[in-house]
Design an enzyme around this catalytic site. Structure first.
Site, PDB file in Angstrom:
ATOM      1  N   SER A  41       0.796  -1.230   0.000  1.00 16.55           N
ATOM      2  CA  SER A  41       0.000   0.000   0.000  1.00 16.55           C
ATOM      3  C   SER A  41       0.831   1.283   0.000  1.00 16.55           C
ATOM      4  CB  SER A  41      -0.927  -0.018   1.236  1.00 16.55           C
ATOM      5  OG  SER A  41      -1.936   0.934   1.075  1.00 16.55           O
ATOM      6  N   CYS A  45       2.123   6.604  -7.087  1.00 17.77           N
ATOM      7  CA  CYS A  45       1.944   7.867  -7.820  1.00 17.77           C
ATOM      8  C   CYS A  45       2.826   8.977  -7.234  1.00 17.77           C
ATOM      9  CB  CYS A  45       0.490   8.301  -7.778  1.00 17.77           C
ATOM     10  SG  CYS A  45      -0.638   6.996  -8.276  1.00 17.77           S
ATOM     11  N   ASN A 280     -14.049 -18.670  -9.068  1.00 18.79           N
ATOM     12  CA  ASN A 280     -13.533 -18.332  -7.740  1.00 18.79           C
ATOM     13  C   ASN A 280     -12.407 -17.297  -7.779  1.00 18.79           C
ATOM     14  OD1 ASN A 280     -15.173 -20.319  -6.358  1.00 18.79           O
ATOM     15  ND2 ASN A 280     -13.882 -21.826  -7.425  1.00 18.79           N
ATOM     16  N   ILE A 281     -12.074 -16.844  -8.957  1.00 19.49           N
ATOM     17  CA  ILE A 281     -10.925 -15.929  -9.074  1.00 19.49           C
ATOM     18  C   ILE A 281     -11.362 -14.584  -9.682  1.00 19.49           C
ATOM     19  CG2 ILE A 281      -8.588 -15.610  -9.978  1.00 19.49           C
ATOM     20  CD1 ILE A 281      -8.308 -18.628 -10.155  1.00 19.49           C
ATOM     21  N   TYR A 282     -11.036 -13.539  -8.982  1.00 18.79           N
ATOM     22  CA  TYR A 282     -11.315 -12.173  -9.432  1.00 18.79           C
ATOM     23  C   TYR A 282      -9.975 -11.538  -9.840  1.00 18.79           C
ATOM     24  CZ  TYR A 282     -15.788 -12.887  -7.130  1.00 18.79           C
ATOM     25  OH  TYR A 282     -17.020 -13.372  -6.768  1.00 18.79           O
ATOM     26  N   GLY A 285      -7.292  -4.027 -11.471  1.00 11.24           N
ATOM     27  CA  GLY A 285      -6.126  -3.145 -11.629  1.00 11.24           C
ATOM     28  C   GLY A 285      -5.461  -3.215 -12.989  1.00 11.24           C
ATOM     29  N   ASP A 286      -4.190  -2.867 -12.983  1.00  2.89           N
ATOM     30  CA  ASP A 286      -3.439  -2.754 -14.234  1.00  2.89           C
ATOM     31  C   ASP A 286      -3.352  -4.062 -15.006  1.00  2.89           C
ATOM     32  OD1 ASP A 286      -2.986  -0.214 -13.393  1.00  2.89           O
ATOM     33  OD2 ASP A 286      -0.804  -0.401 -13.157  1.00  2.89           O
ATOM     34  N   TYR A 429     -18.697  29.629  -8.593  1.00  5.59           N
ATOM     35  CA  TYR A 429     -17.966  30.785  -9.137  1.00  5.59           C
ATOM     36  C   TYR A 429     -17.794  31.904  -8.127  1.00  5.59           C
ATOM     37  CZ  TYR A 429     -17.488  35.449 -11.016  1.00  5.59           C
ATOM     38  OH  TYR A 429     -17.092  36.737 -11.192  1.00  5.59           O
ATOM     39  N   LYS A 437     -19.179  32.792 -16.621  1.00  3.26           N
ATOM     40  CA  LYS A 437     -19.300  31.821 -17.717  1.00  3.26           C
ATOM     41  C   LYS A 437     -18.046  30.971 -17.638  1.00  3.26           C
ATOM     42  CE  LYS A 437     -20.917  34.990 -20.930  1.00  3.26           C
ATOM     43  NZ  LYS A 437     -20.657  35.637 -22.176  1.00  3.26           N
TER      44      LYS A 437
HETATM   45  P1  FAD Z   1       0.093  -2.089  -8.332  1.00  2.00           P
HETATM   46  O1  FAD Z   1      -0.359  -0.968  -7.521  1.00  2.00           O
HETATM   47  O2  FAD Z   1       1.273  -1.910  -9.191  1.00  2.00           O
HETATM   48  O3  FAD Z   1       0.342  -3.294  -7.354  1.00  2.00           O
HETATM   49  C1  FAD Z   1       0.722  -4.564  -7.818  1.00  2.00           C
HETATM   50  C2  FAD Z   1       1.537  -5.247  -6.730  1.00  2.00           C
HETATM   51  O4  FAD Z   1       1.471  -6.627  -6.962  1.00  2.00           O
HETATM   52  C3  FAD Z   1       3.005  -4.892  -6.814  1.00  2.00           C
HETATM   53  O5  FAD Z   1       3.440  -4.353  -5.585  1.00  2.00           O
HETATM   54  C4  FAD Z   1       3.716  -6.184  -7.105  1.00  2.00           C
HETATM   55  O6  FAD Z   1       4.927  -6.341  -6.426  1.00  2.00           O
HETATM   56  C5  FAD Z   1       2.713  -7.192  -6.619  1.00  2.00           C
HETATM   57  N1  FAD Z   1       2.806  -8.501  -7.286  1.00  2.00           N
HETATM   58  C6  FAD Z   1       2.856  -8.725  -8.624  1.00  2.00           C
HETATM   59  N2  FAD Z   1       2.882 -10.053  -8.867  1.00  2.00           N
HETATM   60  C7  FAD Z   1       2.865 -10.652  -7.664  1.00  2.00           C
HETATM   61  C8  FAD Z   1       2.899 -12.025  -7.280  1.00  2.00           C
HETATM   62  N3  FAD Z   1       2.939 -13.014  -8.159  1.00  2.00           N
HETATM   63  N4  FAD Z   1       2.869 -12.299  -5.974  1.00  2.00           N
HETATM   64  C9  FAD Z   1       2.824 -11.327  -5.049  1.00  2.00           C
HETATM   65  N5  FAD Z   1       2.784 -10.026  -5.361  1.00  2.00           N
HETATM   66  C10 FAD Z   1       2.803  -9.706  -6.668  1.00  2.00           C
HETATM   67  N6  FAD Z   1      -2.050   6.344 -11.676  1.00  2.00           N
HETATM   68  C11 FAD Z   1      -2.854   7.412 -11.579  1.00  2.00           C
HETATM   69  O7  FAD Z   1      -4.071   7.264 -11.719  1.00  2.00           O
HETATM   70  N7  FAD Z   1      -2.343   8.655 -11.322  1.00  2.00           N
HETATM   71  C12 FAD Z   1      -1.026   8.836 -11.126  1.00  2.00           C
HETATM   72  O8  FAD Z   1      -0.592   9.978 -10.870  1.00  2.00           O
HETATM   73  C13 FAD Z   1      -0.150   7.754 -11.241  1.00  2.00           C
HETATM   74  N8  FAD Z   1       1.170   7.912 -11.093  1.00  2.00           N
HETATM   75  C14 FAD Z   1       1.979   6.830 -11.133  1.00  2.00           C
HETATM   76  C15 FAD Z   1       3.336   7.008 -10.946  1.00  2.00           C
HETATM   77  C16 FAD Z   1       4.171   5.915 -10.969  1.00  2.00           C
HETATM   78  C17 FAD Z   1       5.632   6.115 -10.782  1.00  2.00           C
HETATM   79  C18 FAD Z   1       3.653   4.625 -11.178  1.00  2.00           C
HETATM   80  C19 FAD Z   1       4.553   3.437 -11.181  1.00  2.00           C
HETATM   81  C20 FAD Z   1       2.296   4.430 -11.381  1.00  2.00           C
HETATM   82  C21 FAD Z   1       1.462   5.535 -11.367  1.00  2.00           C
HETATM   83  N9  FAD Z   1       0.096   5.408 -11.578  1.00  2.00           N
HETATM   84  C22 FAD Z   1      -0.716   6.487 -11.511  1.00  2.00           C
HETATM   85  C23 FAD Z   1      -0.484   4.093 -11.884  1.00  2.00           C
HETATM   86  C24 FAD Z   1      -1.077   3.447 -10.672  1.00  2.00           C
HETATM   87  O9  FAD Z   1      -0.129   3.465  -9.663  1.00  2.00           O
HETATM   88  C25 FAD Z   1      -1.485   2.039 -11.009  1.00  2.00           C
HETATM   89  O10 FAD Z   1      -2.467   2.104 -12.011  1.00  2.00           O
HETATM   90  C26 FAD Z   1      -2.046   1.300  -9.839  1.00  2.00           C
HETATM   91  O11 FAD Z   1      -1.114   1.255  -8.813  1.00  2.00           O
HETATM   92  C27 FAD Z   1      -2.411  -0.130 -10.253  1.00  2.00           C
HETATM   93  O12 FAD Z   1      -2.786  -0.854  -9.166  1.00  2.00           O
HETATM   94  P2  FAD Z   1      -2.590  -2.422  -9.133  1.00  2.00           P
HETATM   95  O13 FAD Z   1      -3.080  -2.907  -7.836  1.00  2.00           O
HETATM   96  O14 FAD Z   1      -3.170  -3.021 -10.348  1.00  2.00           O
HETATM   97  O15 FAD Z   1      -1.043  -2.625  -9.274  1.00  2.00           O
END
Ligand code: FAD
Length: 821
Positions: A41, A45, A280-282, A285-286, A429, A437
């Site tokens: 956590s 960003c 059973n799997i959700y 994120g990215d 405003y 406006k």
């Molecule tokens: P993450 O937050 O990346 O978390 C994934 C975690 O999973 C990681 O810590 C990784 O170590 C862990 N992991 C991966 N595989 C495994 C595994 N097999 N076992 C155990 N752990 C594992 N977004 C914005 O909207 N605004 C911003 O300003 C912005 N700035 C950013 C700046 C930076 C430098 C970065 C890197 C990202 C930024 N982002 C920003 C993007 C945003 O941080 C991500 O979109 C968001 O964190 C995605 O969340 P997540 O949970 O999918 O992945």
């Protein structure tokens, strides 16, 4: 019922949100959070801002620690634990505890995958060099920070001009590191359209960034004390370090190996409940593919907000709540030095690619009331459906207030609203925050005008490909603005003179009008439309035109940067400036008008500085100096304003640059010289000569006593009747004979003043007349008065033309200045 066991993979945005929400929904559940790295956590960003020094305390990035998460949420947090396998059949995962070098299994009832994305590292020769870094997490950040400090890094290359790349550029510049950006596309910040990115290019260059667009890295070669980076155009850049920020790809290996469905773009496929192909799997994120809100197409949109919301939705569904994730809009924002860029919905590039019909408009209003200090413009682009007006996307760049507007638009898109709703939006405003406006209302007004047919618009691509036989470009700004630069081929008819020139404008051609930002163009197009002309207004005006075509003109900024290396450094404004003007918050042409007025007061060679907040001035000031002949000394960025230093010069300017014909409202002035008084004639010729040097086309129309000033000194033999002969004798013959209007004192006063003028090296009236002729001032004798007074053409100075009232009216109508002396 036995208590549920929830296992979460990934402990940052999506994973930590899912864990916390799960606990809030169930005190009984067993929740285990696995994180590969040493931190959970954390604020990814915020990482660039710690490197740049804005976030001083590193611990502020650690939003939760394993201990705090365990204490508050009773969650079993296991760091340094990588989940390496999922056994779908038996609902088991395998974990590698890196600290203890131990692999073990754990069962689950529900599994949430939030493994994020990994930085792309393409197989470029030399990519594994220890000087090349990516930034995803706290250890990456620590490494970068450590390297900069230990190696005393002086120059860096950032590969990739997206969010992270640009945030790193600013962070490195904050640490006084020279930065080169290498970007494969012709623009930075891919989520906005190229013309919007131009403003970012300008800002980056203003801050000393060496921007290499349209090129890629083809190799990294280790040198003794750095890296040699070879680009696709064969250029080489030497650097102490490289930040690789060319994008991310979903971490899909675990899911793929488990047999979960992976989408075409490489993300894990989920439904609206965040459920993968296994019940059973959700996944959140990215790592997942989402539905893009406007097009409904699959997309990878790695942003923190969606990841957090998806984590929460996954937990809801695990506990039987029917929470639904309703697509991602790609609402984003990024700080680029003093500018902010924001966007939501689809951009024009994607609308074209998806073949979605759209119309677009641009507006460039101030973000808050112009009269309240600190107002700055926002360049705002709105994309909408041409039939219904439904909003499809919005982009904005400006120093302040971009977040507010983009967020309003994000809500409008989410609610399926149209441009008509923007007209009606009631937004907060008061002068420090907005305008009655608002930018959003304003964009709505313009777009609605277009849809209702109140104003036809055209865009820059059309203006660049104008068909001269069918169309004509009319610049309706003031002549001063026109002088600062205009679209090649355009004529200048200031909007306030438009009604006088209706007869001069062609009715057999379409008129494409433009002004600075589109507002005066709108007024002009309404006037012209109601007078039966076929007319369209260039959306966003000359400002948008410059954004589309004029990136190269910023090379002056680049050249200044390479000379001094530090254009953005405060404190190097020359301290011998005579006047400092504060034009911050003043919209164009205000700054240039203030500048001109102040320069008029200065002696030749004196310098002034002017502070503006309008980034458009960055281009305007050098262009204006070029045409007027003043010397552009430098521009520095200080506390968000642009401070320009200019030296007053001859004012001759670069007339060779005038590449347009200006048929209707030339930069012209007329002077009616009615008086035959020495002092008044002097004033007339001084003004005429000044205006001529400023590039005005000047006509002096001499009538009644003013004719005497233009008479030859010696008598000329011409046929005259008695009265005419008498009149001729009684009136002063020529510039040397005219007398002071006051204190003539039988010639004593006039003689005295001429003596003083000689002493102070002020040009005599005959000299001024000669100068005027040389400078091309047109001298006209009034034919009616000449007849009446019996003055023949031969009696007037060589080159003086004879003209009547019609000629005078015609000349006066052409110009914007008419003096009666
Ligand atoms: P993450 O937050 O990346 O978390 C994934 C975690 O999973 C990681 O810590 C990784 O170590 C862990 N992991 C991966 N595989 C495994 C595994 N097999 N076992 C155990 N752990 C594992 N977004 C914005 O909207 N605004 C911003 O300003 C912005 N700035 C950013 C700046 C930076 C430098 C970065 C890197 C990202 C930024 N982002 C920003 C993007 C945003 O941080 C991500 O979109 C968001 O964190 C995605 O969340 P997540 O949970 O999918 O992945």
């Amino acid at each position: 019922m036995s208590k549920k066991k929830i296992v979460i993979v990934g402990g940052v945005a999506g994973g930590a949100s899912a864990a916390a929400r799960a606990r809030r929904l169930s005190e009984d559940a067993e929740i285990i959070l696995f994180e590969r790295g040493p931190y959970i956590s954390f604020a990814n960003c915020g990482l660039p801002y710690h490197i740049g020094g804005e976030i001083k305390d590193r611990d502020r990035l650690l939003v939760q620690t394993p201990e705090s998460m365990e204490g508050r949420f009773n969650i079993d947090v296991r760091i340094n634990s990588e989940v390496i396998k999922i056994d779908i059949e038996n609902k088991l995962i395998e974990i590698n505890n890196k600290a203890r070098n131990e692999v073990y299994s754990e069962s689950y009832d529900a599994l949430v995958l939030s493994p994020g994305a990994s930085a792309i590292r393409p197989p470029i020769p030399g990519i594994d060099n220890e000087r090349i870094f990516t930034l995803r997490n706290i250890p990456d950040m620590d490494q970068i920070n450590g390297f900069i400090a230990e190696q005393e890094v002086r120059c860096a290359v950032v590969v990739g001009g997206g969010y992270i790349g640009l945030e790193m550029v600013e962070a490195l510049r904050n640490r006084k590191i020279e930065v080169t950006v290498v970007e494969l596309a012709e623009q930075v910040m891919g989520p906005v359209d190229p013309e919007m990115a131009t403003l970012l290019h300008q800002e980056l260059r203003m801050h000393g960034v060496d921007l290499r667009l349209g090129v890629s890295v083809v190799g990294f070669d280790a040198q003794d004390n750095g890296l040699s980076i070879t680009l696709s155009n064969d250029d080489n850049v030497l650097s102490d370090m490289v930040i690789l920020a060319i994008g991310v790809r979903p971490e899909n290996s675990l899911a793929k190996a488990a047999g979960l469905k992976i989408g075409e773009l490489g993300g894990i496929v989920v439904n609206q409940h965040m459920l993968t192909s296994d019940k059973n799997i959700y996944a959140v994120g990215d790592a997942i593919e989402v539905e893009e809100f406007v097009s409904g197409k699959s997309a990878l949109i790695p942003l923190a907000g969606p990841a957090n919301r998806q984590g929460r939705i996954a937990a809801d569904n695990i506990f039987g709540r029917d929470s639904v994730y309703n697509a991602t809009q790609g609402t984003g924002i990024c700080k680029v030095f003093n500018q902010t860029v924001g966007m939501t919905g689809l951009n024009e590039k994607l609308l074209k690619r998806f073949e979605i019909a759209y119309e677009k408009i641009y507006v460039h209003p101030a973000q808050h009331a112009g009269y309240y200090p600190g107002s700055t413009p926002i360049s705002f682009k709105l994309l909408f459906a041409p039939e219904s007006g439904k909003i499809l996307g919005a982009q904005a760049v400006g120093a302040n207030g971009v977040d507010k507007r983009i967020d309003v638009l994000a809500m409008a898109i989410r609610a399926g609203q149209t441009v008509y709703d923007l007209e009606e939006a009631e937004l907060s405003y008061a002068p420090p925050y907005g305008s009655a406006k608002d930018v959003v209302n304003y964009a709505g007004f313009v777009a609605s005008n277009v849809l209702k047919g109140d104003m036809g618009i055209c865009h820059v691509d059309e203006v660049l490909n104008i068909d001269g036989s069918k169309q004509i470009l009319v610049d309706v700004r003031t002549s001063l603005e026109f002088e600062m630069g205009s679209i090649p081929g355009s004529i200048n008819v200031p909007v306030d003179l438009l009604r006088l020139h209706l007869a001069d404008l062609p009715r057999d051609r379409e008129l494409l009008v433009y002004c600075r930002v589109g507002l005066r163009g709108y007024i002009a197009s309404r006037i012209l439309q109601q007078h039966g002309f076929n007319v369209r207004n260039l959306s966003g005006g000359y400002t948008t035109y410059k954004m589309v075509v004029d990136d190269a003109s910023l090379e002056w900024v680049q050249s200044m940067c390479s000379d001094t290396g530090e254009i953005s450094c405060a404190g190097d404004i020359p301290n011998d400036v005579a006047v400092h003007i504060d034009a911050c918050g003043v919209q164009c042409p205000g700054p240039i008008q203030k500048l001109k007025q102040a320069l008029d007061e200065l002696e030749h060679g004196e310098m002034l500085s002017i502070a503006t907040s309008d980034p458009g001035f960055v281009n305007d000031a050098p262009a204006w100096c070029k045409t007027t002949g003043h010397e552009f000394i430098e521009m520095v960025v200080q506390d968000g304003s642009y401070i320009t230093t200019i030296r007053k010069n001859s004012g001759l300017g670069d007339k060779s640059n005038a590449k347009f014909t200006n048929v209707a409202a030339k930069q012209a002035m007329t002077i009616v010289l009615f008086s035959g008084d020495f002092d008044k004639a002097m004033a007339a010729f001084i003004i005429a000569n000044g205006a001529a040097t400023m590039g005005y086309e000047v006509t002096i129309f001499s009538t009644f006593w003013g004719l005497n000033v233009l008479r030859k000194h010696s008598p000329i033999k011409v046929q005259k009747n008695l009265i005419e002969k008498m009149m001729g004798k009684m009136m002063p013959r020529g510039a040397n004979k005219v007398a002071l209007s006051k204190m003539h004192m039988l010639g004593m006063g006039t003689k005295m003043i001429k003596g003083i003028m000689k002493k102070k090296q002020v040009a005599s009236l005959p000299d001024l007349i000669a100068d005027a002729k040389e400078a091309g001032v047109k001298l006209v004798g009034c034919s009616m008065t000449m007849d009446m007074m019996g003055i023949r053409q031969e009696e007037l100075l060589d080159g003086v033309e004879k003209g009547g009232v019609a000629m005078y009216l015609n000349k006066a109508g052409e110009g914007s200045l008419n003096l009666f002396i």
